[in-house]
Design a protein around this motif. Structure first.
Motif, PDB file in Angstrom:
ATOM      1  N   LEU A   1     -30.394 -19.940  -8.474  1.00 16.23           N
ATOM      2  CA  LEU A   1     -31.479 -20.012  -9.461  1.00 16.23           C
ATOM      3  C   LEU A   1     -31.056 -19.516 -10.839  1.00 16.23           C
ATOM      4  O   LEU A   1     -31.877 -19.450 -11.754  1.00 16.23           O
ATOM      5  CB  LEU A   1     -32.677 -19.182  -8.972  1.00 16.23           C
ATOM      6  CG  LEU A   1     -33.379 -19.699  -7.702  1.00 16.23           C
ATOM      7  CD1 LEU A   1     -34.392 -18.672  -7.217  1.00 16.23           C
ATOM      8  CD2 LEU A   1     -34.069 -21.030  -7.979  1.00 16.23           C
ATOM      9  N   PHE A   2     -29.770 -19.165 -10.967  1.00 14.20           N
ATOM     10  CA  PHE A   2     -29.278 -18.581 -12.219  1.00 14.20           C
ATOM     11  C   PHE A   2     -29.457 -19.529 -13.395  1.00 14.20           C
ATOM     12  O   PHE A   2     -29.645 -19.100 -14.538  1.00 14.20           O
ATOM     13  CB  PHE A   2     -27.800 -18.211 -12.033  1.00 14.20           C
ATOM     14  CG  PHE A   2     -27.184 -17.514 -13.217  1.00 14.20           C
ATOM     15  CD1 PHE A   2     -27.691 -16.314 -13.688  1.00 14.20           C
ATOM     16  CD2 PHE A   2     -26.073 -18.058 -13.855  1.00 14.20           C
ATOM     17  CE1 PHE A   2     -27.115 -15.659 -14.768  1.00 14.20           C
ATOM     18  CE2 PHE A   2     -25.488 -17.415 -14.935  1.00 14.20           C
ATOM     19  CZ  PHE A   2     -26.011 -16.217 -15.389  1.00 14.20           C
TER      20      PHE A   2
ATOM     21  N   VAL B   1     -25.366 -23.397  -3.282  1.00 17.09           N
ATOM     22  CA  VAL B   1     -25.374 -24.846  -3.473  1.00 17.09           C
ATOM     23  C   VAL B   1     -26.709 -25.421  -3.023  1.00 17.09           C
ATOM     24  O   VAL B   1     -27.297 -26.272  -3.699  1.00 17.09           O
ATOM     25  CB  VAL B   1     -24.221 -25.504  -2.701  1.00 17.09           C
ATOM     26  CG1 VAL B   1     -24.196 -27.006  -2.958  1.00 17.09           C
ATOM     27  CG2 VAL B   1     -22.892 -24.887  -3.088  1.00 17.09           C
ATOM     28  N   VAL B   2     -27.188 -24.964  -1.862  1.00 18.05           N
ATOM     29  CA  VAL B   2     -28.448 -25.496  -1.322  1.00 18.05           C
ATOM     30  C   VAL B   2     -29.605 -25.180  -2.260  1.00 18.05           C
ATOM     31  O   VAL B   2     -30.367 -26.076  -2.671  1.00 18.05           O
ATOM     32  CB  VAL B   2     -28.712 -24.914   0.079  1.00 18.05           C
ATOM     33  CG1 VAL B   2     -30.079 -25.365   0.597  1.00 18.05           C
ATOM     34  CG2 VAL B   2     -27.617 -25.328   1.052  1.00 18.05           C
ATOM     35  N   VAL B   3     -29.763 -23.909  -2.619  1.00 19.44           N
ATOM     36  CA  VAL B   3     -30.875 -23.500  -3.485  1.00 19.44           C
ATOM     37  C   VAL B   3     -30.725 -24.109  -4.878  1.00 19.44           C
ATOM     38  O   VAL B   3     -31.705 -24.573  -5.476  1.00 19.44           O
ATOM     39  CB  VAL B   3     -30.952 -21.963  -3.571  1.00 19.44           C
ATOM     40  CG1 VAL B   3     -31.984 -21.525  -4.611  1.00 19.44           C
ATOM     41  CG2 VAL B   3     -31.304 -21.376  -2.213  1.00 19.44           C
TER      42      VAL B   3
ATOM     43  N   ILE C   1     -31.524 -27.983  -4.748  1.00 21.61           N
ATOM     44  CA  ILE C   1     -32.954 -28.227  -4.505  1.00 21.61           C
ATOM     45  C   ILE C   1     -33.785 -27.805  -5.713  1.00 21.61           C
ATOM     46  O   ILE C   1     -34.687 -28.534  -6.161  1.00 21.61           O
ATOM     47  CB  ILE C   1     -33.422 -27.496  -3.236  1.00 21.61           C
ATOM     48  CG1 ILE C   1     -32.766 -28.109  -1.997  1.00 21.61           C
ATOM     49  CG2 ILE C   1     -34.944 -27.556  -3.103  1.00 21.61           C
ATOM     50  CD1 ILE C   1     -33.051 -27.377  -0.709  1.00 21.61           C
ATOM     51  N   SER C   2     -33.499 -26.606  -6.258  1.00 20.68           N
ATOM     52  CA  SER C   2     -34.276 -26.128  -7.405  1.00 20.68           C
ATOM     53  C   SER C   2     -34.060 -27.023  -8.621  1.00 20.68           C
ATOM     54  O   SER C   2     -35.001 -27.276  -9.388  1.00 20.68           O
ATOM     55  CB  SER C   2     -33.892 -24.679  -7.733  1.00 20.68           C
ATOM     56  OG  SER C   2     -32.532 -24.577  -8.129  1.00 20.68           O
TER      57      SER C   2
ATOM     58  N   PHE D   1     -32.720 -36.697  -8.739  1.00 16.67           N
ATOM     59  CA  PHE D   1     -32.221 -36.126  -7.485  1.00 16.67           C
ATOM     60  C   PHE D   1     -32.622 -37.061  -6.351  1.00 16.67           C
ATOM     61  O   PHE D   1     -33.554 -36.811  -5.597  1.00 16.67           O
ATOM     62  CB  PHE D   1     -32.787 -34.720  -7.263  1.00 16.67           C
ATOM     63  CG  PHE D   1     -32.114 -33.971  -6.140  1.00 16.67           C
ATOM     64  CD1 PHE D   1     -30.787 -33.599  -6.233  1.00 16.67           C
ATOM     65  CD2 PHE D   1     -32.819 -33.658  -4.990  1.00 16.67           C
ATOM     66  CE1 PHE D   1     -30.171 -32.898  -5.202  1.00 16.67           C
ATOM     67  CE2 PHE D   1     -32.211 -32.958  -3.950  1.00 16.67           C
ATOM     68  CZ  PHE D   1     -30.876 -32.580  -4.058  1.00 16.67           C
ATOM     69  N   GLY D   2     -31.888 -38.190  -6.283  1.00 11.89           N
ATOM     70  CA  GLY D   2     -32.199 -39.200  -5.284  1.00 11.89           C
ATOM     71  C   GLY D   2     -31.272 -39.126  -4.092  1.00 11.89           C
ATOM     72  O   GLY D   2     -30.587 -38.123  -3.861  1.00 11.89           O
ATOM     73  N   LEU D   3     -31.214 -40.220  -3.344  1.00 11.85           N
ATOM     74  CA  LEU D   3     -30.397 -40.257  -2.132  1.00 11.85           C
ATOM     75  C   LEU D   3     -28.915 -40.072  -2.438  1.00 11.85           C
ATOM     76  O   LEU D   3     -28.186 -39.425  -1.673  1.00 11.85           O
ATOM     77  CB  LEU D   3     -30.629 -41.577  -1.389  1.00 11.85           C
ATOM     78  CG  LEU D   3     -32.011 -41.758  -0.755  1.00 11.85           C
ATOM     79  CD1 LEU D   3     -32.125 -43.147  -0.125  1.00 11.85           C
ATOM     80  CD2 LEU D   3     -32.254 -40.682   0.313  1.00 11.85           C
ATOM     81  N   ARG D   4     -28.454 -40.634  -3.538  1.00  8.67           N
ATOM     82  CA  ARG D   4     -27.036 -40.496  -3.902  1.00  8.67           C
ATOM     83  C   ARG D   4     -26.681 -39.035  -4.171  1.00  8.67           C
ATOM     84  O   ARG D   4     -25.651 -38.537  -3.708  1.00  8.67           O
ATOM     85  CB  ARG D   4     -26.726 -41.352  -5.134  1.00  8.67           C
ATOM     86  CG  ARG D   4     -25.272 -41.269  -5.579  1.00  8.67           C
ATOM     87  CD  ARG D   4     -24.951 -42.392  -6.573  1.00  8.67           C
ATOM     88  NE  ARG D   4     -25.765 -42.313  -7.772  1.00  8.67           N
ATOM     89  CZ  ARG D   4     -25.475 -41.534  -8.824  1.00  8.67           C
ATOM     90  NH1 ARG D   4     -24.400 -40.783  -8.806  1.00  8.67           N
ATOM     91  NH2 ARG D   4     -26.255 -41.526  -9.888  1.00  8.67           N
TER      92      ARG D   4
END
Length: 293
Positions: A25-26, A255-257, A260-261, A270-273
């Motif tokens: 979140l930085f 990476v996950v947060v 997604i954020s 932020f699509g399927l690709r």
């Protein structure tokens, strides 16, 4: 009578995962500070001044400086990488910056193979394939090569390479304490930030903007004391207490947060690709840190 403080065995692992999530979140406060009229270069300078000040009380004893020469070189490498990463977060798409930086498993695998003779096992080759496939998806597969699109992309990519070199050096020349490691990291990042800022001011780059620097300073210090200093110091403490491979897996929360954020809050595509590219790069990291020599 002396009493030994026994911490729960799961605490270091939980700390690494939680701090990785905070790092994810930085980008958000950096973008907000930029919206106030202060470029990422100035934010990085004052974030690291606050970090050095926070570490200073633990370095008042002469013994605390043992190994400074070695740690200062490592700190300069890691600090330079983080300063570049900080600037990249405000110069390109957040997702691009995070994932280009997190190509580090690929660079670590190539560097240890080229310079230290590590065998390229099938798992290491899989990490390379996954990493480059994810990079190609994120940058876009089309008529041209999937190369970084702008200066921010290139800066993020280079920052990951330098970070990889710094972590390899850190693993081969480990520190004996956290305070000196953290101070060296912050000092290295401060020096790099000043150099980057001088270049940016000469080029009138957006990351050197300072129209509202004084009004924004309290907010920059607040960011430093909440989402910069505590997680960085905690990760340095925790990674001295758990296996490096396990730490690498747990840090994937960043990476996950972050991805997604960025998809939810930045307004960027932020699509399927992008999802597929993110999963491939996470996969590369998981394979790299769990690979057996």
């Amino acid at each position: 009578m002396n009493r030994t403080l026994h911490l729960p065995h799961w605490l270091p692992a939980a700390a690494v995962a939680a701090c990785g999530a905070m790092w994810g979140l930085f980008w958000f406060p950096l973008r907000w500070i930029e919206s106030l009229g202060v470029g990422g270069g100035w934010a990085s300078v004052f974030l690291n001044i606050a970090a050095m000040a926070a570490a200073a009380p633990w370095l008042l004893r002469r013994e605390a400086w043992r190994g400074f020469k070695m740690q200062s070189i490592t700190g300069l490498m890691l600090g330079t990488a983080f300063a570049l990463y900080t600037v990249s977060l405000v110069l390109t798409d957040v997702l691009h910056a995070i994932l280009l930086f997190y190509m580090t498993p690929v660079w670590s695998t190539l560097a240890t193979w080229a310079f230290f003779g590590h065998r390229l096992s099938w798992s290491r080759i899989a990490a390379l394939v996954l990493g480059f496939a994810g990079l190609a998806l994120i940058l876009g597969l089309g008529a041209s090569l999937p190369l970084p699109h702008n200066a921010g992309d290139w800066i993020a990519l280079v920052s990951g390479m330098i970070w990889s070199a710094g972590t390899i050096r850190a693993s081969r020349l480990p520190a004996t304490g956290v305070a000196l490691t953290f101070f060296s990291f912050a000092a290295g990042s401060f020096i790099a930030s000043v150099v980057i800022l001088i270049i940016g001011m000469a080029l009138s780059a957006p990351f050197a903007a300072m129209q509202q620097l004084l009004p924004a300073l309290p907010w920059i210090i607040l960011v430093a004391l909440t989402v910069y200093v505590p997680p960085t110091a905690m990760v340095l403490w925790a990674t001295q207490r758990i296996d490096p491979g396990r730490a690498g897996i747990l840090l994937m929360t960043e990476v996950v947060v972050g991805s997604i954020s960025a998809g939810l809050l930045s307004g960027e595509t932020f699509g399927l690709r992008e999802i597929a590219g993110t999963l491939l790069i996470i996969g590369a990291g998981l394979v790299e840190v769990t690979a057996k020599e």
